[in-house]
Design an enzyme around this catalytic site. Structure first.
Site, PDB file in Angstrom:
ATOM      1  CB  THR A 385     -21.912 -15.674  -6.811  1.00 28.82           C
ATOM      2  OG1 THR A 385     -22.769 -16.810  -6.772  1.00 28.82           O
ATOM      3  CG2 THR A 385     -20.783 -15.900  -5.832  1.00 28.82           C
ATOM      4  CB  THR A 403     -23.451 -17.298  -3.470  1.00 28.27           C
ATOM      5  OG1 THR A 403     -24.285 -17.563  -4.596  1.00 28.27           O
ATOM      6  CG2 THR A 403     -23.518 -18.487  -2.537  1.00 28.27           C
TER       7      THR A 403
HETATM    8  O1  DON Z   1     -21.812 -22.248  -4.617  1.00 32.70           O
HETATM    9  C1  DON Z   1     -21.850 -22.265  -5.839  1.00 32.70           C
HETATM   10  O2  DON Z   1     -21.013 -22.780  -6.523  1.00 32.70           O
HETATM   11  C2  DON Z   1     -22.992 -21.571  -6.533  1.00 32.70           C
HETATM   12  N1  DON Z   1     -24.101 -21.456  -5.640  1.00 32.70           N
HETATM   13  C3  DON Z   1     -22.537 -20.256  -7.046  1.00 32.70           C
HETATM   14  C4  DON Z   1     -23.589 -19.580  -7.880  1.00 32.70           C
HETATM   15  C5  DON Z   1     -23.074 -18.454  -8.687  1.00 32.70           C
HETATM   16  O3  DON Z   1     -21.902 -18.189  -8.713  1.00 32.70           O
HETATM   17  C6  DON Z   1     -24.072 -17.673  -9.468  1.00 32.70           C
HETATM   18  N2  DON Z   1     -23.471 -16.640 -10.186  1.00 32.70           N
HETATM   19  N3  DON Z   1     -23.110 -15.781 -10.635  1.00 32.70           N
END
Ligand code: DON
Length: 575
Positions: A385, A403
């Site tokens: 993300t 993301t």
């Molecule tokens: O929407 C969400 O909460 C997750 N899909 C976010 C994933 C995420 O932040 C991965 N990271 N660094």
């Protein structure tokens, strides 16, 4: 109470100039505007657009595209996002939901095997993990509504990065090392992202001609390029070849949603953040409500006392997340109640004294303790993300979190397009209490259904002071997003830190399940030992938490201060 308020106001006073008197690192500054991102080239792209006369909206869109090109492992055209924007001219607040949706052929039991057990791999890698992407539509809608420069111009910096190449930075390389073992299953992704199948050295240039062609088509024809025609067909074909259920009809019928921002108040400041299907805004406000009665400044930044208190607030919020949160188009999320001061106060009474509560709020007064079918896993060392914060001199502010979920999403790149497809289906609760990649649990509110949006933790946030944007913040890293944003805010508001120190300071995290208090390794040993003495199951993982990207605007002078998180290849680009 009066003394407490006075202290809080004092803390607030000390940060108005944006720099605390004693500072570990000085923030970036600018008079005309600021772009901060966990992806350095994205901040540069946004700044380029500001210099050219674009507003914060143009800069955010350009940075969004550039981030998706530079760090394809974390976001891009095959993913989704949430955008919170404040329009300086009108005071309008736009909360744009560009979240992925479950394909029409998705089913509640699609990740269960014949014995009814969850197959976690299926929702994380390969075709079934892919939800219908929405980011491009979100960026386009934002630009159409409030952008100033031509659409093709804001796409241009990303195209240039594809052509000229993006030098691999330290975080980028670490993420490639993490993904390399499974990328061999996805030859098209490995072909583009690795150097002849090998981990590239630092500074190696990632050049992406296929993605450049896709962006060229988007610059000319807009978001329909991913909804019908050759590129859309390639995305569907690649997903189906990997066992997925995505169809052209799913792509053609994707629509963004305009939501109403979550609003809360903390020590006289107004908090605007993302509503469901993200859980971020609700739980940020809920935790701030719980903490407001306490004099955090007096208990001290990152003291065991403060960490205990804040971690307990985190646990209560995440316990509520597990039952009450989901896509509001499918489930009546009790937003007003969860974010109310009265509920916050009720929960605050459970934060003191030590030792702490163990039962979730919805089981208080009942003898039963919630049963977990199996323990959760800790959040992975993951960079799936990206967050972008932007402010301009016209009073506009944008917080954009985008993301593909975990690193390189589903792993699939649609051949010939350069587009990495998300694995956002893993953000659903595949079964009650079965943890996802981030150890998060959920129930029917977040069960899979066709056309439903999986619950997110993304927390793009804008804080208003005297009704004007004062601070913009957001972060990546799953559930750690919410706790990272919380800590950035209290570091500034309660502890009087400058914005750079506030994003860099060591963080901690608790998400109720698994029952671990996670601390970054920089916390001093005596603090860790005290927390253990008090009974917290402390763990110090080998990775760092989130990547806060924040801007603070000094209301007196109008100067912008940027805080870029050293945990990633971040940059703050002032102008
Ligand atoms: O929407 C969400 O909460 C997750 N899909 C976010 C994933 C995420 O932040 C991965 N990271 N660094």
């Amino acid at each position: 109470m009066r003394a407490r308020r006075k202290l809080a106001l004092l803390a607030l006073g000390s940060v108005l100039a944006g720099t605390a008197e004693v500072s570990a690192a000085n923030p970036e500054w600018g008079w005309q505007g600021m772009v901060v991102s966990s992806v350095g080239p994205a901040a540069a792209a946004g700044r380029e657009i500001l210099i050219e006369g674009g507003n914060a909206i143009d800069a955010a869109v350009a940075a969004g595209f550039a981030a998706g090109v530079s760090h394809q492992f974390s976001s891009g055209l095959g993913g989704g996002g949430f955008i919170l924007a404040y329009l300086g001219a009108t005071g309008e607040v736009l909360a744009l939901d560009a979240r992925e949706v479950a394909p029409a052929a998705a089913a509640a039991d699609m990740f269960l095997d014949a014995a009814g057990q969850v197959d976690p791999q299926a929702s994380r890698l390969g075709g079934r993990a892919v939800a219908v992407p929405g980011l491009l539509q979100g960026l386009h809608e934002l630009h159409t509504l409030h952008g100033r420069l031509p659409w093709a111009r804001v796409v241009e910096p990303a195209r240039r990065l594809c052509r000229e190449g993006v030098p691999v930075g330290v975080h980028h390389r670490r993420m490639l090392a993490f993904a390399q073992p499974y990328l061999s299953r996805f030859p098209e992704t490995a072909r583009i992202q690795l150097a002849d199948g090998q981990l590239p050295p630092l500074g190696w240039k990632l050049v992406q001609p296929d993605l450049e062609r896709t962006l060229k088509a988007i610059a000319r024809r807009g978001p329909q390029v991913l909804q019908r025609g050759e590129i859309a067909e390639a995305m569907v074909k690649a997903t189906q070849a990997h066992g997925g259920v995505l169809t052209l009809e799913d792509l053609a019928s994707y629509r963004t949603r305009r939501r109403t921002a979550v609003r809360g108040y903390y020590r006289g400041l107004e908090i605007l953040s993302m509503p469901p299907p993200s859980s971020g805004g609700i739980h940020l406000v809920q935790m701030l409500n719980m903490l407001e009665p306490f004099d955090l400044a007096a208990s001290g930044m990152n003291s065991s006392e403060t960490i205990h208190l804040v971690a307990e607030a985190m646990k209560l919020a995440f316990a509520d997340r597990a039952v009450h949160l989901g896509d509001p188009d499918f489930y009546p999320v009790p937003l007003a109640w969860l974010t109310s001061k009265s509920y916050g106060l009720k929960l605050a009474r459970r934060l003191e004294p030590r030792p702490f509560w163990r039962k979730p709020p919805w089981l208080w007064g009942r003898p039963r303790v919630l049963r977990l079918e199996r323990p959760g896993t800790p959040p992975p060392d993951d960079g799936g993300t990206t967050h972008i914060s932007v402010m301009d001199a016209e009073g506009n502010a944008v917080a954009l979190t985008q993301t593909v979920n975990t690193l390189f999403g589903s792993g699939i790149t649609a051949p010939g397009t350069g587009i990495v497809l998300n694995n956002e289906m893993d953000d659903f609760a595949a079964a009650p209490h079965a943890p996802n990649a981030f150890g998060l649990v959920g129930q029917s509110a977040n069960a899979i259904a066709p056309g439903k949006r999986p619950l997110s933790s993304m927390t793009p946030t804008i804080v208003l002071r005297d009704g004007r944007p004062w601070l913009v913040v957001g972060s990546p890293m799953g559930p750690m997003i919410i706790t990272t944003v919380l800590q950035t805010l209290i570091n500034v508001i309660d502890f009087g830190m400058n914005i750079q120190d506030a994003v860099a300071a060591p963080r901690f995290h608790h998400q109720w399940r698994p029952d671990h208090l996670l601390l970054e390794p920089e916390h001093p040993q005596d603090v860790v030992a005290r927390l253990e003495d008090w009974g917290h199951p402390v763990r110090v993982p080998e990775f760092h938490f989130g990547a806060s990207a924040a801007i603070l605007r000094d209301p007196e002078t109008g100067l912008f201060w940027g805080g870029a998180d050293p945990r990633r290849d971040s940059a703050a680009a002032g102008y």
